[in-house]
Enzyme design. Structure first.
Site, PDB file in Angstrom:
ATOM      1  N   THR A   1       0.842  -1.187   0.000  1.00 46.23           N
ATOM      2  CA  THR A   1       0.000   0.000   0.000  1.00 46.23           C
ATOM      3  C   THR A   1       0.879   1.239   0.000  1.00 46.23           C
ATOM      4  O   THR A   1       2.030   1.204   0.406  1.00 46.23           O
ATOM      5  CB  THR A   1      -0.935   0.034   1.226  1.00 46.23           C
ATOM      6  N   ASP A   2       0.305   2.335  -0.433  1.00 49.94           N
ATOM      7  CA  ASP A   2       0.984   3.623  -0.412  1.00 49.94           C
ATOM      8  C   ASP A   2       0.787   4.278   0.950  1.00 49.94           C
ATOM      9  O   ASP A   2       0.018   3.800   1.782  1.00 49.94           O
ATOM     10  CB  ASP A   2       0.411   4.542  -1.497  1.00 49.94           C
ATOM     11  N   ALA A   3       1.447   5.394   1.150  1.00 51.59           N
ATOM     12  CA  ALA A   3       1.326   6.136   2.403  1.00 51.59           C
ATOM     13  C   ALA A   3      -0.131   6.511   2.657  1.00 51.59           C
ATOM     14  O   ALA A   3      -0.856   6.899   1.756  1.00 51.59           O
ATOM     15  CB  ALA A   3       2.184   7.391   2.345  1.00 51.59           C
ATOM     16  N   GLY A   4      -0.559   6.335   3.915  1.00 48.47           N
ATOM     17  CA  GLY A   4      -1.894   6.731   4.323  1.00 48.47           C
ATOM     18  C   GLY A   4      -3.014   5.785   3.962  1.00 48.47           C
ATOM     19  O   GLY A   4      -4.164   6.045   4.274  1.00 48.47           O
ATOM     20  N   VAL A   5      -2.704   4.670   3.308  1.00 51.59           N
ATOM     21  CA  VAL A   5      -3.742   3.737   2.857  1.00 51.59           C
ATOM     22  C   VAL A   5      -4.062   2.734   3.959  1.00 51.59           C
ATOM     23  O   VAL A   5      -3.182   2.262   4.662  1.00 51.59           O
ATOM     24  CB  VAL A   5      -3.274   3.000   1.575  1.00 51.59           C
TER      25      VAL A   5
END
Length: 64
Positions: free
Chosen positions: A51-55
Site C-alpha cells: 500500500t501507499d502512504a496513508g492507505v
C-alpha cells in the site's frame, strides 16, 4: 522451516506505506518488530500486495 500466514487489517494514516524504508514508519517494519518482541526471532514478512502512504487495509495477507 515453516510458513505462517497472517491476515491483518490496519489504519495506515500515520504510516509511509507497507514496505520497509529507512527512518520512516511503515507497516512491514512495525509488524516484524512486534513479532520479534513476542517470539525473539528475526522475521521478514512477504506480503500479497503493498500500500501507499496513508492507505488502510482490511483482510490483507502476508506470511513469514
Amino acid at each position: 522451516m515453516r510458513n505462517i500466514k497472517l491476515t491483518i487489517e490496519y489504519d495506515g494514516k500515520d504510516f509511509n506505506g507497507w514496505q520497509k524504508q529507512p527512518d520512516k514508519l511503515n507497516i512491514q517494519g512495525t509488524i516484524e518488530q512486534a513479532i520479534n518482541k513476542v517470539t525473539g526471532e528475526e522475521v521478514e514478512l512477504n506480503a500479497s500486495g503493498r500500500t501507499d502512504a496513508g492507505v488502510h487495509a482490511l483482510r490483507s495477507s502476508c506470511k513469514f
